[in-house]
Design a protein around this motif. Sequence first.
Motif, PDB file in Angstrom:
ATOM      1  N   GLU A 103       0.833  -1.199   0.000  1.00  0.00           N
ATOM      2  CA  GLU A 103       0.000   0.000   0.000  1.00  0.00           C
ATOM      3  C   GLU A 103       0.866   1.246   0.000  1.00  0.00           C
ATOM      4  OE1 GLU A 103      -2.416   0.800   3.442  1.00  0.00           O
ATOM      5  OE2 GLU A 103      -0.786   0.413   4.861  1.00  0.00           O
TER       6      GLU A 103
ATOM      7  N   ASN B  43       0.618  13.529   0.016  1.00  0.00           N
ATOM      8  CA  ASN B  43      -0.546  12.767   0.423  1.00  0.00           C
ATOM      9  C   ASN B  43      -0.145  11.630   1.351  1.00  0.00           C
ATOM     10  OD1 ASN B  43      -2.855  13.877  -1.377  1.00  0.00           O
ATOM     11  ND2 ASN B  43      -1.166  13.584  -2.785  1.00  0.00           N
ATOM     12  N   TYR B  44      -1.037  11.295   2.256  1.00  0.00           N
ATOM     13  CA  TYR B  44      -0.817  10.211   3.210  1.00  0.00           C
ATOM     14  C   TYR B  44      -2.037   9.297   3.233  1.00  0.00           C
ATOM     15  CZ  TYR B  44       2.801  13.352   5.040  1.00  0.00           C
ATOM     16  OH  TYR B  44       3.883  14.178   5.169  1.00  0.00           O
ATOM     17  N   VAL B  45      -1.787   8.039   3.480  1.00  0.00           N
ATOM     18  CA  VAL B  45      -2.899   7.140   3.754  1.00  0.00           C
ATOM     19  C   VAL B  45      -3.483   7.540   5.098  1.00  0.00           C
ATOM     20  CG1 VAL B  45      -1.473   5.380   4.893  1.00  0.00           C
ATOM     21  CG2 VAL B  45      -3.573   4.721   3.699  1.00  0.00           C
ATOM     22  N   ASP B  46      -4.777   7.374   5.265  1.00  0.00           N
ATOM     23  CA  ASP B  46      -5.444   7.866   6.468  1.00  0.00           C
ATOM     24  C   ASP B  46      -4.826   7.325   7.755  1.00  0.00           C
ATOM     25  OD1 ASP B  46      -8.859   8.007   5.133  1.00  0.00           O
ATOM     26  OD2 ASP B  46      -7.184   9.407   5.006  1.00  0.00           O
ATOM     27  N   SER B  47      -4.375   6.102   7.724  1.00  0.00           N
ATOM     28  CA  SER B  47      -3.898   5.456   8.949  1.00  0.00           C
ATOM     29  C   SER B  47      -2.607   6.065   9.503  1.00  0.00           C
ATOM     30  CB  SER B  47      -3.699   3.965   8.709  1.00  0.00           C
ATOM     31  OG  SER B  47      -2.739   3.751   7.691  1.00  0.00           O
TER      32      SER B  47
ATOM     33  N   LYS C 211      -1.816   9.558   8.911  1.00  0.00           N
ATOM     34  CA  LYS C 211      -1.936  11.021   8.972  1.00  0.00           C
ATOM     35  C   LYS C 211      -1.733  11.511  10.394  1.00  0.00           C
ATOM     36  CE  LYS C 211      -4.921  11.760   4.954  1.00  0.00           C
ATOM     37  NZ  LYS C 211      -6.282  12.154   4.471  1.00  0.00           N
TER      38      LYS C 211
END
Length: 113
Positions: free
Chosen positions: A45, A55-59, A61
Motif C-alpha cells: 500500500e 498525500n498520506y494514507v489515512d492510517s 496522517k
Amino acid sequence: VQLQASGGGSVQAGGSLRLSCTASGSIFGINAMGWYRQAPGKERELVASSGVGINYVDSVKGRFTISRDNAKNTLYLQMNSLKPEDTAVYFCNYKHSLGGDYWGKGTLVTVSS
C-alpha cells in the motif's frame, strides 16, 4: 536510477524511526516519490507520496511525515507514534514523467506492543 533505503528497525509502540531513501544516477524527469509498505499477508500500500502535492494514507496522517533533501537526493519518512500495525517492509519508489517506475529494496520496520 538506483534507490537505497535504510533506517528500519525494531521499536516499541509509541516510538519513532526515520527512513531514508538515497537515489543514485540521474533523477532528471522524476516527478513523484513515495513510500509504500507491505505487511505479511497483505498487499503493498502507498503510505505517503510527494509529487504535485503531499498525500498520506489515512492510517498514518498526523504521525508520519514525508520530506526530501534535493541536494542529497534523499527522500525521508519520519514515523512517530508507531503502532504494531505499522509493522511492514517499507519501500521507496520514484516515478519518472515518461513512465519509469523505480523501487528500492525494502527496509523492515517492526513495532512491538
